[in-house]
Design a protein around this motif. Structure first.
Motif, PDB file in Angstrom:
ATOM      1  N   ASP A  56       0.838  -1.207   0.000  1.00 28.60           N
ATOM      2  CA  ASP A  56       0.000   0.000   0.000  1.00 28.60           C
ATOM      3  C   ASP A  56       0.873   1.257   0.000  1.00 28.60           C
ATOM      4  N   GLY A  57       2.160   1.085   0.207  1.00 22.34           N
ATOM      5  CA  GLY A  57       3.100   2.207   0.141  1.00 22.34           C
ATOM      6  C   GLY A  57       2.900   3.276   1.200  1.00 22.34           C
ATOM      7  N   LEU A  58       2.284   2.915   2.315  1.00 23.78           N
ATOM      8  CA  LEU A  58       1.896   3.944   3.296  1.00 23.78           C
ATOM      9  C   LEU A  58       2.825   4.054   4.498  1.00 23.78           C
ATOM     10  N   THR A  59       3.804   3.161   4.587  1.00 24.86           N
ATOM     11  CA  THR A  59       4.681   3.244   5.759  1.00 24.86           C
ATOM     12  C   THR A  59       5.613   4.453   5.642  1.00 24.86           C
ATOM     13  N   THR A  60       6.168   4.831   6.778  1.00 24.96           N
ATOM     14  CA  THR A  60       7.089   5.968   6.791  1.00 24.96           C
ATOM     15  C   THR A  60       8.259   5.722   5.847  1.00 24.96           C
ATOM     16  N   ALA A  61       8.741   4.487   5.835  1.00 21.43           N
ATOM     17  CA  ALA A  61       9.891   4.177   4.979  1.00 21.43           C
ATOM     18  C   ALA A  61       9.530   4.343   3.507  1.00 21.43           C
ATOM     19  N   SER A  62       8.367   3.814   3.090  1.00 21.67           N
ATOM     20  CA  SER A  62       7.973   3.930   1.675  1.00 21.67           C
ATOM     21  C   SER A  62       7.726   5.386   1.301  1.00 21.67           C
ATOM     22  N   MET A  63       7.038   6.103   2.179  1.00 23.56           N
ATOM     23  CA  MET A  63       6.740   7.517   1.905  1.00 23.56           C
ATOM     24  C   MET A  63       8.026   8.333   1.826  1.00 23.56           C
ATOM     25  N   GLY A  64       8.960   8.031   2.722  1.00 26.24           N
ATOM     26  CA  GLY A  64      10.236   8.746   2.721  1.00 26.24           C
ATOM     27  C   GLY A  64      10.988   8.491   1.424  1.00 26.24           C
ATOM     28  N   ARG A  65      10.957   7.247   0.970  1.00 24.85           N
ATOM     29  CA  ARG A  65      11.641   6.919  -0.277  1.00 24.85           C
ATOM     30  C   ARG A  65      10.982   7.642  -1.450  1.00 24.85           C
ATOM     31  N   LEU A  66       9.647   7.696  -1.437  1.00 23.31           N
ATOM     32  CA  LEU A  66       8.932   8.400  -2.502  1.00 23.31           C
ATOM     33  C   LEU A  66       9.369   9.865  -2.547  1.00 23.31           C
ATOM     34  N   LEU A  67       9.412  10.484  -1.381  1.00 23.75           N
ATOM     35  CA  LEU A  67       9.765  11.899  -1.309  1.00 23.75           C
ATOM     36  C   LEU A  67      11.202  12.126  -1.751  1.00 23.75           C
ATOM     37  N   ARG A  68      12.063  11.169  -1.462  1.00 23.65           N
ATOM     38  CA  ARG A  68      13.469  11.310  -1.816  1.00 23.65           C
ATOM     39  C   ARG A  68      13.750  10.881  -3.259  1.00 23.65           C
ATOM     40  N   GLY A  69      12.709  10.447  -3.972  1.00 23.39           N
ATOM     41  CA  GLY A  69      12.898  10.068  -5.376  1.00 23.39           C
ATOM     42  C   GLY A  69      13.566   8.721  -5.544  1.00 23.39           C
ATOM     43  N   LEU A  70      13.500   7.883  -4.494  1.00 26.23           N
ATOM     44  CA  LEU A  70      14.111   6.556  -4.573  1.00 26.23           C
ATOM     45  C   LEU A  70      13.070   5.543  -5.012  1.00 26.23           C
ATOM     46  N   ASP A  71      13.546   4.438  -5.562  1.00 32.40           N
ATOM     47  CA  ASP A  71      12.661   3.360  -5.959  1.00 32.40           C
ATOM     48  C   ASP A  71      11.862   2.883  -4.737  1.00 32.40           C
ATOM     49  N   SER A  72      10.546   2.796  -4.871  1.00 31.80           N
ATOM     50  CA  SER A  72       9.732   2.400  -3.715  1.00 31.80           C
ATOM     51  C   SER A  72       8.392   1.863  -4.180  1.00 31.80           C
ATOM     52  N   LEU A  73       7.676   1.219  -3.249  1.00 33.28           N
ATOM     53  CA  LEU A  73       6.284   0.848  -3.506  1.00 33.28           C
ATOM     54  C   LEU A  73       5.448   2.093  -3.230  1.00 33.28           C
ATOM     55  N   VAL A  74       4.703   2.525  -4.236  1.00 32.86           N
ATOM     56  CA  VAL A  74       4.030   3.829  -4.203  1.00 32.86           C
ATOM     57  C   VAL A  74       2.561   3.625  -3.834  1.00 32.86           C
TER      58      VAL A  74
END
Ligand code: NDP
Length: 297
Positions: free
Chosen positions: A132-150
């Motif tokens: 679901d991409g909702l954890t702090t780690a996934s959200m942080g990666r999204l914000l940092r432009g890193l590969d992540s589950l969105v």
């Protein structure tokens, strides 16, 4: 706003000629594509959902998620907990799913009952299973432009725009709603390098919402305020995406007054049949993506 090249031959139009952004059709294509890939994997991905309480819409959403996961050739597990479950019982369940090697993806259906610490529950989902991409780690990666589950709903909006050839680079996008589930991650996705929209996030404290929305080449509403986006909010030729869902006597109603807005919009989502199916399609894709993260070293 003019559209780019359409990725498929037959397009549907509304009565007034706007392009209809058909999320059900695209979901079916995406799920079929995932099924094709799953057939070639060494073991079958498994989606696990955690549903806490008796909320009827949540039960429907979870059922749909399982149906599409199974159509994609995956296995799925639905773990249900009573509405008065204790924090430690809920944590135990998520902990077990987190350490179960057979479980590829974990989704805790939102919202959880208010007596529970939902943030703490999310924090127990390992980032590689966070479909679901909702954890702090996934959200942080999204914000940092890193590969992540969105997160699935924002990703579904972007996929729908891209599939139908919306031009985003240099365009003005207005996102109404700033939740961590929809509005904020969508704003990040639209502003990201490669998508390159200029994004405004509006919310309940935004004065002159009509004026703000009328700036938009791409207008996305995610408030849950039934039919609050009217023709006056929409610039001629805008792409209008309806995320909000309200339930009333007339059944499911979106944020967008479809009948009034379609004559100004170049493209518009139906409700239902637009962003909802895309959310589930992106969940299924994320589950395949999670499998790859866990199995391809
Ligand atoms: P939230 O209630 O968390 O957020 C709603 C947002 O809308 C808030 O930021 C709020 O502003 C803003 N808002 C509320 N009223 C107004 C207003 N009058 N003018 C401008 N902004 C306003 O909801 P979610 O983000 O979780 O969900 C939004 C909607 O999307 C819901 O209807 C939900 O059911 C639906 N949804 C649909 C999905 C799909 O697949 N189509 C998936 C997920 C959700 P403020 O922050 O100031 O309070």
């Amino acid at each position: 706003m003019t559209s780019g090249k359409h990725a498929h031959a037959t397009v549907q139009r509304t009565a007034s000629g706007a392009l209809l952004l058909d999320g059900t059709m695209l979901r079916n294509q995406m799920v079929a594509a995932v099924r094709h890939e799953v057939a070639g994997l060494s073991n079958t991905p498994c989606l696990a959902t955690v549903l806490i309480g008796n909320d009827v819409p949540s039960q429907v959403y979870v059922r749909n998620k399982h149906k599409q996961a199974q159509l994609a050739g995956m296995t799925s597990r639905n773990e249900t907990l009573p509405h008065d479950v204790s924090q430690s019982q809920a944590e135990d369940l998520i902990g077990r799913l987190a350490s179960d090697p057979k479980v590829t993806g974990i989704l805790v259906q939102q919202p959880v009952p208010p007596h529970l610490d939902g943030e703490r529950l999310l924090s127990l989902i390992p980032v590689e299973k966070d479909v679901d991409g909702l954890t702090t780690a996934s959200m942080g990666r999204l914000l940092r432009g890193l590969d992540s589950l969105v997160p699935c709903t924002p990703l579904g909006v972007l996929r729908l725009l891209q599939h139908y050839g919306a031009l985003t680079a240099g365009k003005r996008a207005v996102v109404v709603g700033r939740s961590t589930l929809v509005g904020m991650p969508l704003a990040v996705l639209l502003a990201r390098k490669g998508v390159d929209a200029t994004v405004t996030v509006a919310h309940s404290k935004t004065p002159d919402l009509v004026e703000v929305c009328r700036e938009a080449d791409i207008l996305v509403s995610a408030t849950g305020r039934a039919r609050s986006i009217r023709a006056e909010h929409v610039k001629q030729g805008a792409w209008v995406i309806d995320v909000g869902i309200s339930r009333g006597e007339q059944g499911i109603v979106g944020d967008v007054d479809f009948d009034a807005v379609q004559s100004k919009a170049a493209a518009i989502t139906p409700m239902p049949g637009g962003t909802g199916p895309m959310t589930v399609a992106c969940l299924v894709e994320n589950t395949l993506s999670a499998w790859r993260r866990q199995n391809v070293r």
